[in-house]
Motif scaffolding. Structure first.
Motif, PDB file in Angstrom:
ATOM      1  N   GLY A   1       0.339  -1.752   0.081  1.00 36.97           N
ATOM      2  CA  GLY A   1      -0.220  -0.202   0.143  1.00 36.97           C
ATOM      3  C   GLY A   1       1.179   0.887  -0.202  1.00 36.97           C
ATOM      4  N   TRP A   2       0.428   1.859  -0.182  1.00 37.58           N
ATOM      5  CA  TRP A   2       0.937   3.374  -0.327  1.00 37.58           C
ATOM      6  C   TRP A   2       1.655   4.120   0.585  1.00 37.58           C
ATOM      7  N   ASP A   3       2.635   4.704   0.990  1.00 35.47           N
ATOM      8  CA  ASP A   3       3.046   5.250   1.761  1.00 35.47           C
ATOM      9  C   ASP A   3       4.027   6.189   1.503  1.00 35.47           C
ATOM     10  N   PRO A   4       4.621   7.405   2.098  1.00 36.95           N
ATOM     11  CA  PRO A   4       5.947   7.860   1.918  1.00 36.95           C
ATOM     12  C   PRO A   4       7.293   7.990   2.454  1.00 36.95           C
ATOM     13  N   ALA A   5       7.071   6.532   3.069  1.00 40.74           N
ATOM     14  CA  ALA A   5       7.770   5.634   3.585  1.00 40.74           C
ATOM     15  C   ALA A   5       8.676   4.581   3.173  1.00 40.74           C
ATOM     16  N   VAL A   6       7.543   4.339   1.430  1.00 41.80           N
ATOM     17  CA  VAL A   6       8.030   2.745   0.847  1.00 41.80           C
ATOM     18  C   VAL A   6       9.593   3.507   0.167  1.00 41.80           C
ATOM     19  N   ASP A   7      10.409   2.894  -0.016  1.00 40.63           N
ATOM     20  CA  ASP A   7      11.595   3.039  -0.708  1.00 40.63           C
ATOM     21  C   ASP A   7      11.994   1.509  -1.663  1.00 40.63           C
ATOM     22  N   TRP A   8      13.305   2.191  -2.477  1.00 36.64           N
ATOM     23  CA  TRP A   8      14.137   0.516  -2.758  1.00 36.64           C
ATOM     24  C   TRP A   8      14.289   0.069  -1.926  1.00 36.64           C
ATOM     25  N   ALA A   9      14.561  -0.042  -0.623  1.00 36.10           N
ATOM     26  CA  ALA A   9      14.756  -1.513   0.034  1.00 36.10           C
ATOM     27  C   ALA A   9      13.580  -1.929   0.004  1.00 36.10           C
ATOM     28  N   MET A  10      12.136  -1.358   0.885  1.00 38.21           N
ATOM     29  CA  MET A  10      11.162  -2.048   0.779  1.00 38.21           C
ATOM     30  C   MET A  10      10.189  -2.971  -0.241  1.00 38.21           C
ATOM     31  N   LEU A  11      10.636  -1.858  -1.457  1.00 40.61           N
ATOM     32  CA  LEU A  11       9.675  -2.640  -2.531  1.00 40.61           C
ATOM     33  C   LEU A  11      10.966  -3.885  -2.979  1.00 40.61           C
ATOM     34  N   SER A  12      11.916  -4.217  -2.773  1.00 45.79           N
ATOM     35  CA  SER A  12      13.068  -5.262  -3.115  1.00 45.79           C
ATOM     36  C   SER A  12      13.155  -5.955  -1.159  1.00 45.79           C
ATOM     37  N   GLU A  13      12.491  -6.218  -0.866  1.00 43.05           N
ATOM     38  CA  GLU A  13      12.296  -6.400   0.275  1.00 43.05           C
ATOM     39  C   GLU A  13      10.708  -7.664  -0.295  1.00 43.05           C
ATOM     40  N   GLY A  14       9.651  -6.857  -0.827  1.00 45.06           N
ATOM     41  CA  GLY A  14       8.263  -7.940  -0.777  1.00 45.06           C
ATOM     42  C   GLY A  14       9.145  -7.955  -2.075  1.00 45.06           C
ATOM     43  N   CYS A  15       9.701  -8.112  -3.452  1.00 42.00           N
ATOM     44  CA  CYS A  15      10.242  -8.895  -4.122  1.00 42.00           C
ATOM     45  C   CYS A  15      10.388 -10.420  -3.491  1.00 42.00           C
ATOM     46  N   TYR A  16      11.670  -9.960  -2.812  1.00 43.81           N
ATOM     47  CA  TYR A  16      11.797 -11.525  -2.835  1.00 43.81           C
ATOM     48  C   TYR A  16      10.953 -12.239  -2.139  1.00 43.81           C
ATOM     49  N   ALA A  17       9.850 -11.825  -1.027  1.00 43.22           N
ATOM     50  CA  ALA A  17       9.699 -12.577  -0.728  1.00 43.22           C
ATOM     51  C   ALA A  17       7.872 -13.522  -1.464  1.00 43.22           C
ATOM     52  N   ILE A  18       7.654 -12.581  -2.283  1.00 46.53           N
ATOM     53  CA  ILE A  18       6.967 -13.175  -3.625  1.00 46.53           C
ATOM     54  C   ILE A  18       7.894 -13.910  -4.439  1.00 46.53           C
ATOM     55  N   ILE A  19       8.893 -14.062  -5.002  1.00 47.36           N
ATOM     56  CA  ILE A  19       9.519 -14.604  -5.681  1.00 47.36           C
ATOM     57  C   ILE A  19      10.201 -16.116  -4.676  1.00 47.36           C
ATOM     58  N   ALA A  20       9.914 -16.035  -4.164  1.00 52.39           N
ATOM     59  CA  ALA A  20       9.954 -17.160  -2.767  1.00 52.39           C
ATOM     60  C   ALA A  20       8.669 -18.315  -2.713  1.00 52.39           C
ATOM     61  N   GLY A  21       7.649 -16.826  -3.024  1.00 55.91           N
ATOM     62  CA  GLY A  21       6.183 -17.975  -2.818  1.00 55.91           C
ATOM     63  C   GLY A  21       4.761 -16.847  -2.318  1.00 55.91           C
TER      64      GLY A  21
END
Length: 365
Positions: free
Chosen positions: A146-166
């Motif tokens: 969800g949108w938040d001004p605190a969302v950054d590259w690191a947070m987006l990347s952490e989400g990617c790692y989890a989604i790729i893992a299933g």
């Protein structure tokens, strides 16, 4: 929405409806958007406070339905209070809360969820029994973004790692842009697509324009004859029509009068007004005569053979035009009929629409 009936439930062609009663009496529940409807950034929207509080005083249930996932319910209540609008935290239903409800259709309570977002998303998940984690190494079952001004590259990347893992990927909403005082900035939908592009995985979407948010908000409110109110055709009004809930469009936010006149059937409101005073007023029903002219109260409008617009016998030939509310309603009806007929017959639907300023009768000099 199955089981919802009202005197003016939109069925069949997407046309403007009429109500002899003020809408706050014709409908028992208002599903109100926030940004661009109840307030505009840090500014008040004219007539919003008196109209919303007046609808409540008339007995209308209120639920504030927003695609903004960054604000917790009490934060929304506090912001409404600063805009002189009465509200309770139990009357707020956000896209973050909708995403949590959607997630419950796929996961059991107690499941681990990684948040790519802010406090509004975290609170919505913990309030409904999920365990919020901060790292893909915690093996979350889902990622809620969800949108938040605190969302950054690191947070987006952490989400990617989890989604790729299933992990399941759930978006609180898919708004491509976010209106700010400087213009339109990146919205959650743009960031969701970035994650989906990086992972190659599909995602589930909550929020508007998906009908689920209105259906869940309505169940929470206890209303049976709902009216959705919003300023954005492609979210608020599309979601309302997809839910078979009448929608009122107001001109205090994103979509303009010209946008409404040119709207596709899936985006069309059932009622229009300049602002939230529309809750407290009747809405005259536009009607068509045998010559193809549309009438609303004392105003008339038609589309000529060459696709130009005519109001009260006068062509709209300039780059802009100022209309009263009833003339606006008549013009909408004429333009929609012209476009629908063209689609049905395969002919050209091109019409020339200037920028339109709509004035409420009470605001005329």
């Amino acid at each position: 929405m199955t089981g919802v009936k009202s005197p003016s439930t939109p069925n069949g062609p997407a046309v403007l409806l009429g109500s002899a009663q003020p809408l706050a009496q014709a409908y028992d529940c208002a599903l109100l958007d926030l940004d661009g409807v109840c307030f505009a950034g840090e500014a008040e929207v004219p007539h919003a406070a008196d109209s919303v509080n007046g609808a409540r005083a008339a007995g209308m249930r209120l639920t504030f339905v927003t695609n903004n996932a960054s604000r917790a319910p009490q934060t929304v209540v506090d912001k409404l209070a600063r805009n002189r609008i009465q509200a309770k935290a139990t009357e707020v239903f956000s896209a973050a809360m909708d995403a949590a409800a959607l997630l419950h259709e796929h996961l059991e309570p107690g499941a681990k969820v990684l948040v790519v977002g802010g406090e509004g998303v975290r609170q919505a998940l913990t309030d409904t029994g999920f365990v919020v984690v901060d790292s893909a190494t915690d093996a979350p079952a889902a990622v809620v973004q969800g949108w938040d001004p605190a969302v950054d590259w690191a947070m987006l990347s952490e989400g990617c790692y989890a989604i790729i893992a299933g992990a399941l990927h759930v978006a609180t909403n898919t708004d491509a842009t976010l209106p700010t005082e400087r213009g339109f900035a990146l919205g959650n939908g743009s960031l969701v697509k970035a994650v989906a592009n990086a992972t190659g995985k599909d995602y589930l979407a909550a929020g508007k324009p998906h009908p689920g948010i209105y259906q869940r908000a309505l169940r929470r409110s206890g209303g049976t004859r709902p009216l959705a109110v919003g300023d954005r055709l492609n979210t608020d009004l599309t979601g309302a029509r997809a839910s078979a809930i009448p929608g009122m469009h107001v001109l205090t936010g994103v979509s303009s009068a010209r946008d409404v006149i040119l709207a596709d059937p899936a985006e069309r409101p059932s009622y229009v007004h300049t602002d939230l005073r529309g809750l407290l007023e009747p809405h005259p029903q536009p009607t068509r005569d045998a010559q193809g002219t549309w009438h609303c109260a004392s105003s008339t409008a038609r589309v000529t053979e060459d696709g130009s617009l005519e109001v009260d016998g006068t062509p709209l030939t300039g780059a802009s035009a100022a209309l009263g509310l009833d003339a606006y309603r008549a013009l909408i009806s004429a333009a929609w009929e012209h476009q629908d007929t063209a689609r049905a017959t395969g002919s050209s639907a091109v019409i020339t629409v200037p920028e339109i300023t709509v004035t409420h009768e009470d605001d005329r000099p």
